[in-house]
Structure formats: structure tokens, C-alpha cells
Design a protein around this motif. Structure first.
Motif, PDB file in Angstrom:
ATOM      1  N   SER A 220       0.821  -1.219   0.000  1.00 42.40           N
ATOM      2  CA  SER A 220       0.000   0.000   0.000  1.00 42.40           C
ATOM      3  C   SER A 220       0.853   1.266   0.000  1.00 42.40           C
ATOM      4  CB  SER A 220      -0.940   0.011   1.208  1.00 42.40           C
ATOM      5  OG  SER A 220      -0.208   0.066   2.419  1.00 42.40           O
ATOM      6  N   LEU A 221       2.165   1.118   0.078  1.00 41.84           N
ATOM      7  CA  LEU A 221       3.099   2.233  -0.109  1.00 41.84           C
ATOM      8  C   LEU A 221       4.062   1.826  -1.218  1.00 41.84           C
ATOM      9  CD1 LEU A 221       4.371   4.970   0.758  1.00 41.84           C
ATOM     10  CD2 LEU A 221       5.774   3.673   2.386  1.00 41.84           C
ATOM     11  N   ALA A 222       4.092   2.608  -2.289  1.00 40.58           N
ATOM     12  CA  ALA A 222       4.930   2.229  -3.434  1.00 40.58           C
ATOM     13  C   ALA A 222       5.494   3.467  -4.101  1.00 40.58           C
ATOM     14  CB  ALA A 222       4.120   1.410  -4.438  1.00 40.58           C
ATOM     15  N   ILE A 223       6.708   3.328  -4.627  1.00 40.00           N
ATOM     16  CA  ILE A 223       7.382   4.436  -5.307  1.00 40.00           C
ATOM     17  C   ILE A 223       7.692   4.012  -6.738  1.00 40.00           C
ATOM     18  CG2 ILE A 223       9.644   3.664  -4.435  1.00 40.00           C
ATOM     19  CD1 ILE A 223      10.469   6.604  -4.308  1.00 40.00           C
ATOM     20  N   ARG A 224       7.527   4.946  -7.674  1.00 35.53           N
ATOM     21  CA  ARG A 224       7.860   4.625  -9.065  1.00 35.53           C
ATOM     22  C   ARG A 224       8.432   5.858  -9.753  1.00 35.53           C
ATOM     23  NH1 ARG A 224       2.635   4.614 -12.905  1.00 35.53           N
ATOM     24  NH2 ARG A 224       1.435   6.291 -11.952  1.00 35.53           N
ATOM     25  N   GLU A 225       9.285   5.603 -10.701  1.00 34.97           N
ATOM     26  CA  GLU A 225       9.963   6.663 -11.448  1.00 34.97           C
ATOM     27  C   GLU A 225       9.202   6.915 -12.737  1.00 34.97           C
ATOM     28  OE1 GLU A 225      14.614   7.506 -11.875  1.00 34.97           O
ATOM     29  OE2 GLU A 225      13.951   5.773 -13.038  1.00 34.97           O
ATOM     30  N   LEU A 226       8.692   8.138 -12.899  1.00 33.53           N
ATOM     31  CA  LEU A 226       7.941   8.478 -14.106  1.00 33.53           C
ATOM     32  C   LEU A 226       8.839   9.051 -15.185  1.00 33.53           C
ATOM     33  CD1 LEU A 226       4.675   9.997 -12.574  1.00 33.53           C
ATOM     34  CD2 LEU A 226       5.177   7.639 -13.196  1.00 33.53           C
ATOM     35  N   SER A 227       9.915   9.732 -14.775  1.00 30.39           N
ATOM     36  CA  SER A 227      10.903  10.258 -15.713  1.00 30.39           C
ATOM     37  C   SER A 227      12.253  10.231 -15.011  1.00 30.39           C
ATOM     38  CB  SER A 227      10.548  11.689 -16.142  1.00 30.39           C
ATOM     39  OG  SER A 227      11.523  12.210 -17.022  1.00 30.39           O
ATOM     40  N   PRO A 228      13.201   9.418 -15.480  1.00 28.06           N
ATOM     41  CA  PRO A 228      14.464   9.236 -14.757  1.00 28.06           C
ATOM     42  C   PRO A 228      15.161  10.549 -14.403  1.00 28.06           C
ATOM     43  CG  PRO A 228      14.302   7.667 -16.555  1.00 28.06           C
ATOM     44  CD  PRO A 228      13.136   8.609 -16.702  1.00 28.06           C
ATOM     45  N   GLY A 229      15.418  10.720 -13.108  1.00 19.13           N
ATOM     46  CA  GLY A 229      16.123  11.913 -12.633  1.00 19.13           C
ATOM     47  C   GLY A 229      15.304  13.185 -12.618  1.00 19.13           C
ATOM     48  N   ARG A 230      14.019  13.085 -13.036  1.00 17.93           N
ATOM     49  CA  ARG A 230      13.210  14.309 -13.121  1.00 17.93           C
ATOM     50  C   ARG A 230      11.852  14.229 -12.428  1.00 17.93           C
ATOM     51  NH1 ARG A 230      12.963  16.560 -19.135  1.00 17.93           N
ATOM     52  NH2 ARG A 230      12.084  14.478 -19.514  1.00 17.93           N
ATOM     53  N   HIS A 231      11.286  13.027 -12.299  1.00 19.87           N
ATOM     54  CA  HIS A 231       9.927  12.942 -11.768  1.00 19.87           C
ATOM     55  C   HIS A 231       9.706  11.589 -11.099  1.00 19.87           C
ATOM     56  CE1 HIS A 231       5.294  13.413 -12.667  1.00 19.87           C
ATOM     57  NE2 HIS A 231       5.588  13.461 -11.379  1.00 19.87           N
ATOM     58  N   VAL A 232       9.408  11.621  -9.795  1.00 16.56           N
ATOM     59  CA  VAL A 232       9.126  10.423  -9.015  1.00 16.56           C
ATOM     60  C   VAL A 232       7.759  10.578  -8.365  1.00 16.56           C
ATOM     61  CG1 VAL A 232       9.752   9.213  -6.878  1.00 16.56           C
ATOM     62  CG2 VAL A 232      11.509   9.723  -8.558  1.00 16.56           C
ATOM     63  N   GLU A 233       6.996   9.480  -8.326  1.00 13.95           N
ATOM     64  CA  GLU A 233       5.677   9.489  -7.685  1.00 13.95           C
ATOM     65  C   GLU A 233       5.654   8.454  -6.575  1.00 13.95           C
ATOM     66  OE1 GLU A 233       1.550   9.830  -9.733  1.00 13.95           O
ATOM     67  OE2 GLU A 233       1.863   7.683  -9.377  1.00 13.95           O
ATOM     68  N   ILE A 234       5.114   8.852  -5.414  1.00 18.16           N
ATOM     69  CA  ILE A 234       4.977   7.943  -4.275  1.00 18.16           C
ATOM     70  C   ILE A 234       3.497   7.844  -3.928  1.00 18.16           C
ATOM     71  CG2 ILE A 234       5.692   7.415  -1.923  1.00 18.16           C
ATOM     72  CD1 ILE A 234       8.030   9.380  -2.310  1.00 18.16           C
TER      73      ILE A 234
END
Length: 384
Positions: A220-234
Motif C-alpha cells: 500500500s506504499l509504493a514508489i515509481r519513477e515516471l521520468s528518470p532523474g526528473r519525476h518520481v511518484e509515491i
């Protein structure tokens, strides 16, 4: 010994306690003029239940007491032995043996919907650029803050932004570091820390993990990279929260969509939160300060207009940041914050905020003409 064992077996099969509980449930809330008829229905149901379990309840004192008690109550209330009965109670749901995940304990939205019969309300906050703060209450401030300041500090989250001058000797500051702590929640996640700095926007928590740990609700807690080095979503589903962290040029930005109940879960001692109260008054600055250099302001306006066609606070912030920093990458910071707001805001009509007199006014046509002629003149001089 054999007879005793057989008697014990019969007693264990006796369902008189179920009959008793069904009778109590049927008569517990009887009110009004139809009470007597409903009471007789319940007694007939009670009697029918005892007859069904009579064979297995021989010798059971509670069973025989119930049978005699029913007869007495039917006589006292003039109830006939034949007639309608109470409708059977619905069976309780089968026990769940699949762990916490199937119970949705760690899915805030589903749990809230189950408890309240409606989806939760959400709030949005953002910090970007010089920095500019959009609070949960849709106030908008530009801040002169240096050092570390809490954006959020509640029962579930702690978010701290560290600001530094955009360049040596500059009055303009930018967020250079973000620290986000997801506090321990026993059923769902271990405590997790996320930290980003300029030039280092990791797609993992500090311990190298990408989720909430080994607990049943860890996913239920997850992190993913939407744009390497520029945009992360948690995504933190267990508290109905989504966070976006971006880097544009030499600055970091933060955006959050949080369940209202979560955003408000703090004490009086946790009163300094930029997302809640905005910048302290002593730290607020006017975005019109950048208008002293009209040529620079007009050049910045033209640059920002390409990314932000609506002249709202995001546009004004873009102009301010480009003028004070001299860095065109700040157009991306304001644009990213606006895009996050477009996704995170529960009410699309609140996307654009307009503050009169907070930005640089339009230059007159004659000034723009002079600016264009001057630019042409310098271009010709450099050509020859």
C-alpha cells in the motif's frame, strides 16, 4: 462412561443458545403499535427453533427452561400457536482468513467508503520555484525562506524542505533537498524515509526498498519513477495520499494530494506547516519585486507564456523565478506544478488562482517597440 460420553456429544450439538440469541435479537428494538403482533411472531419463531433442536437437546436444562418459558409468554400475550413468524436473520459473513490485505485495512479510500458511505475528501499542496507555496486552503505565497522548513508534520507524514540561494550572493532561494518520512503504521507499513537532493532524485527509499516493507499491507506504499532523474511518484494508499517530487534545472518541487482527514491529523504543537498555514508573514515577499528590470521581466513573460498561457499565480511565479534567477529552467518548475495541480486537485475549477497586483504589469506597446528596436540594433552591431 459410554453413556456420559454420549450425553456430552448430544449436549454439544444442542442449538438452544442460537435460538435464544435469535429471539433476543428479534425483540430487542420492538416499539410502537405493532409491538404485540411482532412479539408473537418472535415467540412463534422461538418455539419453532426449539422444536427443530429438540432431539439434540434432551436433558439440557436451558432447553427445557426455554420451552416452558415460551409457553408462559404466549399465554400472557394471547399469542396463538399458529401464525406468521419473524423473518430469519441474515447469516453473518464467513470469517476472513486471507489476512489484512483482503480486509482493505490498508486501502484508505475503500475503508472510508465502507465506514461513511461516501468517498473521502482530498486536499492539495505544492512547493516549487523560489519557493512558492500553494496551501491546502488554496492560499498562495512566495517565500524568502532559507534553511529547513516543515511542509507537513502530522500523525502520518513529515515533510521537510531545505532551501538555499539559487546562486552565490543571490536573494532568490530554491528547494535543494526534500525529506519525506512515512511514519510507522502497524498493520500496513514500516517507517520509510525518502530523501531527494539536487542531482539525486532516487526511485527508492533510503533503505533501497520500493514499497512499505514485509507487513501484510506493505504494497500500500509504493514508489515509481515516471521520468528518470526528473519525476518520481509515491503512492500511499493506506492514508489516501499521492506525492510527486520533481527536479527542473537546479531546483526541486513537491506536490501532494492528501485525504482531508490525514492532512488535519496534527496537534497544536505541530502548528508550523507551510502546507497548512503558508509562509510566516515575515517570510513572504511580493512577486512584483522582479519588475524593476522591465526588459528582463518582458523577456521572462514571453518565455513563460509559451508554457503557461493563463496568466495566473503559476505564470506570475514563473516570471518572478526566471527574472530573479536568470535560469530559463524555472519555466519547467511552474509548468510541472500546474500539471500536478491539474491531476491532484479535487475541484478543477480551483486550478487557476488569480492575485491582482501580485505580478509584473504588462509593458506598454511603445516600450515593447523600443525593446525590439534595441535588440535589432545590437544584433546588427554584432553582425558587422
Amino acid at each position: 462412561m459410554q453413556q456420559s460420553a454420549a450425553s456430552g456429544h448430544v449436549s454439544s450439538q444442542c442449538k438452544i443458545l442460537r435460538c435464544n440469541s435469535e429471539y433476543v435479537a428479534a425483540t430487542l428494538n420492538l416499539r410502537g403499535s405493532g409491538r404485540t403482533a411482532a412479539y408473537c411472531n418472535a415467540l412463534r419463531s422461538y418455539s419453532h427453533c426449539t422444536r427443530k433442536t429438540a432431539r439434540t437437546c434432551r436433558g439440557d436444562l436451558a432447553f427445557h427452561s426455554a420451552v416452558h418459558g415460551i409457553e408462559d409468554l404466549m399465554i400472557q400475550n394471547n399469542c396463538s400457536k399458529e401464525g406468521p413468524t419473524s423473518p430469519p436473520r441474515p447469516r453473518p459473513p464467513a470469517p476472513n482468513h486471507q489476512g489484512f490485505e483482503s480486509l482493505d485495512i490498508c486501502n484508505y479510500e475503500k475503508s472510508f467508503l465502507y465506514k461513511h458511505g461516501q468517498p473521502p475528501s482530498y486536499q492539495h499542496c505544492a512547493a516549487f520555484g523560489d519557493p512558492h507555496i500553494r496551501t491546502f486552503h488554496d492560499d498562495f505565497h512566495t517565500c524568502r525562506v532559507e534553511g529547513s522548513w516543515p511542509l507537513l508534520d502530522n500523525d502520518y507524514l513529515f515533510v521537510q524542505a531545505t532551501s538555499a540561494p539559487v546562486a552565490k550572493g543571490s536573494n532568490a532561494t530554491v528547494t535543494s533537498k526534500l525529506t519525506i518520512i512515512f511514519k510507522n503504521m502497524k498493520e500496513c507499513i514500516d517507517q520509510k524515509v525518502y530523501q531527494a537532493e539536487i542531482g539525486n532524485l532516487p526511485a527508492a527509499f533510503e533503505d533501497g526498498s520500493v514499497n512499505g516493507g514485509e507487513r501484510p499491507g506493505g504494497s500500500s506504499l509504493a514508489i515509481r519513477e515516471l521520468s528518470p532523474g526528473r519525476h518520481v511518484e509515491i503512492r500511499a494508499e493506506y492514508i489516501g495520499t499521492t506525492i510527486a517530487v520533481r527536479q527542473a534545472g537546479r531546483q526541486l518541487s513537491f506536490s501532494i494530494r492528501a485525504a482531508e482527514e490525514v492532512a488535519r491529523a496534527f496537534t497544536e504543537e505541530q502548528d508550523l506547516q507551510l502546507c497548512v498555514g503558508g509562509c510566516p508573514r515575515s517570510q513572504r515577499i511580493s512577486r512584483s519585486e522582479c519588475c524593476r528590470s522591465r526588459a528582463a521581466a518582458e523577456a521572462a513573460r514571453a518565455l513563460c507564456k509559451e508554457m503557461l498561457p493563463v496568466e495566473d499565480v503559476y505564470f506570475q511565479s514563473c516570471v518572478f523565478d526566471v527574472v530573479t534567477s536568470g535560469d530559463a529552467n524555472f519555466t519547467m518548475a511552474a509548468h510541472g506544478a500546474l500539471e500536478d495541480a491539474r491531476v491532484f486537485l479535487p475541484d478543477a475549477e480551483k486550478l487557476h488562482i488569480f492575485q491582482a497586483g501580485a505580478g509584473c504589469p504588462h509593458a506598454s506597446p511603445s516600450f515593447l517597440l523600443l525593446l525590439l528596436l534595441a535588440a535589432s540594433f545590437w544584433a546588427l552591431q554584432s553582425h558587422f
